[in-house]
Design a protein around this motif. Sequence first.
Motif, PDB file in Angstrom:
ATOM      1  N   UNK A 127      14.718  -3.151  -0.233  1.00  0.00           N
ATOM      2  CA  UNK A 127      14.442  -2.664  -1.223  1.00  0.00           C
ATOM      3  C   UNK A 127      12.564  -3.084  -0.713  1.00  0.00           C
ATOM      4  N   UNK A 128      12.971  -4.579  -0.417  1.00  0.00           N
ATOM      5  CA  UNK A 128      11.474  -5.525   0.113  1.00  0.00           C
ATOM      6  C   UNK A 128      11.333  -4.738   1.239  1.00  0.00           C
ATOM      7  N   UNK A 129      11.607  -4.444   2.992  1.00  0.00           N
ATOM      8  CA  UNK A 129      11.387  -3.534   3.568  1.00  0.00           C
ATOM      9  C   UNK A 129      10.685  -2.280   3.433  1.00  0.00           C
ATOM     10  N   UNK A 130      11.639  -1.630   2.521  1.00  0.00           N
ATOM     11  CA  UNK A 130      11.102  -0.143   2.478  1.00  0.00           C
ATOM     12  C   UNK A 130      10.247   0.094   1.225  1.00  0.00           C
ATOM     13  N   UNK A 131       9.826  -0.558   0.429  1.00  0.00           N
ATOM     14  CA  UNK A 131       8.491  -1.644   0.166  1.00  0.00           C
ATOM     15  C   UNK A 131       7.361  -2.081   0.901  1.00  0.00           C
ATOM     16  N   UNK A 132       7.762  -2.540   1.753  1.00  0.00           N
ATOM     17  CA  UNK A 132       6.379  -2.826   2.859  1.00  0.00           C
ATOM     18  C   UNK A 132       6.016  -1.329   3.660  1.00  0.00           C
ATOM     19  N   UNK A 133       7.500  -0.537   4.456  1.00  0.00           N
ATOM     20  CA  UNK A 133       7.228   0.713   4.811  1.00  0.00           C
ATOM     21  C   UNK A 133       5.855   1.583   4.251  1.00  0.00           C
ATOM     22  N   UNK A 134       6.962   1.909   3.360  1.00  0.00           N
ATOM     23  CA  UNK A 134       6.624   2.450   2.703  1.00  0.00           C
ATOM     24  C   UNK A 134       5.216   3.053   1.928  1.00  0.00           C
ATOM     25  N   UNK A 135       4.137   0.680   1.282  1.00  0.00           N
ATOM     26  CA  UNK A 135       3.270   0.674   1.211  1.00  0.00           C
ATOM     27  C   UNK A 135       1.987   0.894   2.984  1.00  0.00           C
ATOM     28  N   UNK A 136       2.861   0.642   3.129  1.00  0.00           N
ATOM     29  CA  UNK A 136       1.482   0.032   4.698  1.00  0.00           C
ATOM     30  C   UNK A 136       1.731   1.291   5.189  1.00  0.00           C
ATOM     31  N   UNK A 137       2.343   2.408   5.370  1.00  0.00           N
ATOM     32  CA  UNK A 137       2.408   4.095   5.556  1.00  0.00           C
ATOM     33  C   UNK A 137       1.092   4.926   4.886  1.00  0.00           C
ATOM     34  N   UNK A 138       1.281   4.813   2.789  1.00  0.00           N
ATOM     35  CA  UNK A 138       0.210   5.173   2.071  1.00  0.00           C
ATOM     36  C   UNK A 138      -0.793   4.022   2.575  1.00  0.00           C
TER      37      UNK A 138
ATOM     38  N   UNK B 110      -4.521   6.346   3.194  1.00  0.00           N
ATOM     39  CA  UNK B 110      -5.130   6.258   2.005  1.00  0.00           C
ATOM     40  C   UNK B 110      -5.958   5.240   2.032  1.00  0.00           C
ATOM     41  N   UNK B 111      -7.169   4.777   1.578  1.00  0.00           N
ATOM     42  CA  UNK B 111      -7.988   4.089   1.599  1.00  0.00           C
ATOM     43  C   UNK B 111      -8.336   3.906  -0.065  1.00  0.00           C
ATOM     44  N   UNK B 112      -7.487   3.784  -0.969  1.00  0.00           N
ATOM     45  CA  UNK B 112      -7.682   3.759  -2.636  1.00  0.00           C
ATOM     46  C   UNK B 112      -7.507   1.992  -2.841  1.00  0.00           C
ATOM     47  N   UNK B 113      -7.846   2.103  -3.865  1.00  0.00           N
ATOM     48  CA  UNK B 113      -7.464   0.435  -4.596  1.00  0.00           C
ATOM     49  C   UNK B 113      -6.483   0.129  -4.433  1.00  0.00           C
ATOM     50  N   UNK B 114      -5.956   1.197  -5.690  1.00  0.00           N
ATOM     51  CA  UNK B 114      -4.278   0.590  -6.126  1.00  0.00           C
ATOM     52  C   UNK B 114      -3.499   0.851  -4.592  1.00  0.00           C
ATOM     53  N   UNK B 115      -3.818   1.432  -3.516  1.00  0.00           N
ATOM     54  CA  UNK B 115      -2.599   1.564  -2.376  1.00  0.00           C
ATOM     55  C   UNK B 115      -2.673  -0.328  -1.560  1.00  0.00           C
ATOM     56  N   UNK B 116      -4.591  -0.058  -1.422  1.00  0.00           N
ATOM     57  CA  UNK B 116      -4.102  -1.482  -0.918  1.00  0.00           C
ATOM     58  C   UNK B 116      -3.375  -2.720  -1.685  1.00  0.00           C
ATOM     59  N   UNK B 117      -3.844  -2.712  -3.011  1.00  0.00           N
ATOM     60  CA  UNK B 117      -3.258  -3.814  -3.961  1.00  0.00           C
ATOM     61  C   UNK B 117      -1.461  -3.191  -3.031  1.00  0.00           C
ATOM     62  N   UNK B 118      -0.813  -2.197  -3.691  1.00  0.00           N
ATOM     63  CA  UNK B 118       0.296  -1.985  -3.285  1.00  0.00           C
ATOM     64  C   UNK B 118       1.122  -2.654  -1.677  1.00  0.00           C
ATOM     65  N   UNK B 119       0.194  -2.062  -1.180  1.00  0.00           N
ATOM     66  CA  UNK B 119       0.018  -2.809   0.202  1.00  0.00           C
ATOM     67  C   UNK B 119       0.707  -4.312   0.642  1.00  0.00           C
ATOM     68  N   UNK B 120      -0.690  -4.932   0.068  1.00  0.00           N
ATOM     69  CA  UNK B 120      -0.862  -6.552  -0.267  1.00  0.00           C
ATOM     70  C   UNK B 120       0.627  -6.949  -0.719  1.00  0.00           C
ATOM     71  N   UNK B 121       0.887  -6.688  -1.846  1.00  0.00           N
ATOM     72  CA  UNK B 121       1.673  -7.032  -3.128  1.00  0.00           C
ATOM     73  C   UNK B 121       3.186  -6.954  -1.716  1.00  0.00           C
ATOM     74  N   UNK B 122       3.371  -6.066  -1.086  1.00  0.00           N
ATOM     75  CA  UNK B 122       4.523  -5.994  -0.639  1.00  0.00           C
ATOM     76  C   UNK B 122       4.511  -6.738   0.625  1.00  0.00           C
ATOM     77  N   UNK B 123       2.919  -7.474   0.820  1.00  0.00           N
ATOM     78  CA  UNK B 123       2.874  -8.373   2.865  1.00  0.00           C
ATOM     79  C   UNK B 123       3.194  -9.202   1.982  1.00  0.00           C
ATOM     80  N   UNK B 124       2.942  -9.866   1.466  1.00  0.00           N
ATOM     81  CA  UNK B 124       3.619 -11.083   1.210  1.00  0.00           C
ATOM     82  C   UNK B 124       5.007 -11.618   0.946  1.00  0.00           C
ATOM     83  N   UNK B 125       5.875 -10.222   1.365  1.00  0.00           N
ATOM     84  CA  UNK B 125       7.260 -10.873   0.981  1.00  0.00           C
ATOM     85  C   UNK B 125       7.734 -10.528   2.623  1.00  0.00           C
ATOM     86  N   UNK B 126       7.411 -10.268   2.619  1.00  0.00           N
ATOM     87  CA  UNK B 126       8.657  -9.287   3.918  1.00  0.00           C
ATOM     88  C   UNK B 126       8.383 -10.080   5.155  1.00  0.00           C
ATOM     89  N   UNK B 127       7.719 -11.193   5.359  1.00  0.00           N
ATOM     90  CA  UNK B 127       8.135 -12.249   6.125  1.00  0.00           C
ATOM     91  C   UNK B 127       9.910 -12.900   5.897  1.00  0.00           C
TER      92      UNK B 127
END
Length: 179
Positions: A59-70, A74-91
């Motif tokens: 789930x973490x990997x798929x969430x990171x890939x989906x949010x990174x693709x989005x 897209x340059x929306x604030x919500x998109x960036x929030x989702x991406x940075x939220x997923x970025x922290x856990x991927x490592x």
Amino acid sequence: MDTNTVSLLISIAALLASVTFPIATALINGHYTKKIHILDLEEERRKHDQDYYDAHRSAVIERFINSASAASYSRGTKTYEEFFSASGEIYIYLDESLWPLVDSIQDEIIRNKGDATRDIRELCKALSHEKVRVKAKSGKKPNRNNAKIIKHHQPKCCSVAFFAEQPPANRDADGDCRK
């Protein structure tokens, strides 16, 4: 010692043996059955923990890939929030050899260099060699579009089975044949 005393001693020993051996056997069997049950429970817990880890990792990997693709499109604030939220856990769930690729994806998105699809594709290719997807619990492959196949009697105008979400062209929404 006379023969009566010897016979009495032998019969008392046989009586004690006939009483104590089954009790001792039951106690020993109960002890080992309990140990086996405890080992089975521990193995089941380990398997459950591993399944949970695998599912969460997936789930973490798929969430990171989906949010990174989005976020790369897209340059929306919500998109960036989702991406940075997923970025922290991927490592936590990726091998260190893939960290530079994740860093590159993050850099491209943060610096607006363009889309990160090339690096995302490379990450997906690298992950395809690992066990990322979780197996279905039933062990069966899911049907197309997760649809249930419904069997009907076969009128002349319709097929035997069709996907519940999408009735065939020769049936209406109620499943009746169109004329």
